[in-house]
Design a protein around this motif. Structure first.
Motif, PDB file in Angstrom:
ATOM      1  N   MET A   1      27.540  24.132 -15.491  1.00  0.00           N
ATOM      2  CA  MET A   1      27.497  25.478 -14.969  1.00  0.00           C
ATOM      3  C   MET A   1      27.509  26.444 -16.157  1.00  0.00           C
ATOM      4  SD  MET A   1      30.066  27.232 -12.195  1.00  0.00           S
ATOM      5  CE  MET A   1      31.460  26.347 -12.795  1.00  0.00           C
ATOM      6  N   GLN A   2      26.594  27.382 -16.160  1.00  0.00           N
ATOM      7  CA  GLN A   2      26.461  28.371 -17.221  1.00  0.00           C
ATOM      8  C   GLN A   2      26.838  29.750 -16.702  1.00  0.00           C
ATOM      9  OE1 GLN A   2      25.309  28.051 -20.453  1.00  0.00           O
ATOM     10  NE2 GLN A   2      25.326  25.851 -20.284  1.00  0.00           N
ATOM     11  N   CYS A   3      28.109  30.043 -16.640  1.00  0.00           N
ATOM     12  CA  CYS A   3      28.552  31.339 -16.108  1.00  0.00           C
ATOM     13  C   CYS A   3      27.968  32.509 -16.886  1.00  0.00           C
ATOM     14  CB  CYS A   3      30.073  31.427 -16.129  1.00  0.00           C
ATOM     15  SG  CYS A   3      30.868  30.328 -14.946  1.00  0.00           S
ATOM     16  N   GLU A   4      27.759  32.335 -18.167  1.00  0.00           N
ATOM     17  CA  GLU A   4      27.267  33.428 -19.002  1.00  0.00           C
ATOM     18  C   GLU A   4      25.906  33.954 -18.554  1.00  0.00           C
ATOM     19  OE1 GLU A   4      28.306  30.474 -20.298  1.00  0.00           O
ATOM     20  OE2 GLU A   4      30.275  31.127 -20.951  1.00  0.00           O
ATOM     21  N   CYS A   6      24.897  33.920 -15.301  1.00  0.00           N
ATOM     22  CA  CYS A   6      24.972  34.226 -13.868  1.00  0.00           C
ATOM     23  C   CYS A   6      25.064  35.731 -13.649  1.00  0.00           C
ATOM     24  CB  CYS A   6      26.198  33.555 -13.262  1.00  0.00           C
ATOM     25  SG  CYS A   6      26.365  33.833 -11.478  1.00  0.00           S
ATOM     26  N   TYR A   9      28.635  37.248 -13.267  1.00  0.00           N
ATOM     27  CA  TYR A   9      29.546  37.212 -14.396  1.00  0.00           C
ATOM     28  C   TYR A   9      29.574  38.601 -15.020  1.00  0.00           C
ATOM     29  CZ  TYR A   9      31.938  34.787 -18.239  1.00  0.00           C
ATOM     30  OH  TYR A   9      32.854  34.335 -19.147  1.00  0.00           O
ATOM     31  N   CYS A  20      34.288  36.466 -12.704  1.00  0.00           N
ATOM     32  CA  CYS A  20      33.297  36.161 -11.675  1.00  0.00           C
ATOM     33  C   CYS A  20      33.483  37.164 -10.545  1.00  0.00           C
ATOM     34  CB  CYS A  20      33.488  34.741 -11.162  1.00  0.00           C
ATOM     35  SG  CYS A  20      32.265  34.286  -9.922  1.00  0.00           S
ATOM     36  N   CYS A  40      28.457  25.318  -9.030  1.00  0.00           N
ATOM     37  CA  CYS A  40      28.794  26.548  -8.315  1.00  0.00           C
ATOM     38  C   CYS A  40      27.674  26.918  -7.336  1.00  0.00           C
ATOM     39  CB  CYS A  40      29.015  27.682  -9.308  1.00  0.00           C
ATOM     40  SG  CYS A  40      29.448  29.237  -8.518  1.00  0.00           S
ATOM     41  N   TYR A  43      26.039  30.511  -7.980  1.00  0.00           N
ATOM     42  CA  TYR A  43      25.324  30.804  -9.220  1.00  0.00           C
ATOM     43  C   TYR A  43      23.935  31.356  -8.930  1.00  0.00           C
ATOM     44  CZ  TYR A  43      22.875  30.238 -13.602  1.00  0.00           C
ATOM     45  OH  TYR A  43      22.143  30.466 -14.730  1.00  0.00           O
TER      46      TYR A  43
END
Length: 56
Positions: A1-4, A6, A9, A20, A40, A43
């Motif tokens: 998962m790459q929250c950066e 999304c 974020y 988040c 997620c 996402y």
């Protein structure tokens, strides 16, 4: 998962940290905190050119 990458974020200037910004109900939050989601489901890739492509 790459929250950066999304779109949910977000950066909070007051606390100087990222978070988040997805609104979850109690059941979803419990599953999320228990790591019930392997990937997620909320996402969404932040795509700043999405609107421009729709205008073409």
């Amino acid at each position: 998962m790459q929250c950066e990458s999304c779109m949910y974020y977000q950066y909070d200037e007051e606390y100087e940290e990222y978070f988040c910004d997805v609104n979850l109900d109690e059941d979803e939050m419990e599953r999320f905190l228990r790591d019930g989601f392997r990937n997620c489901p909320y996402y969404r890739l932040e795509d700043e050119y999405r609107t421009v492509r729709k205008q073409m």
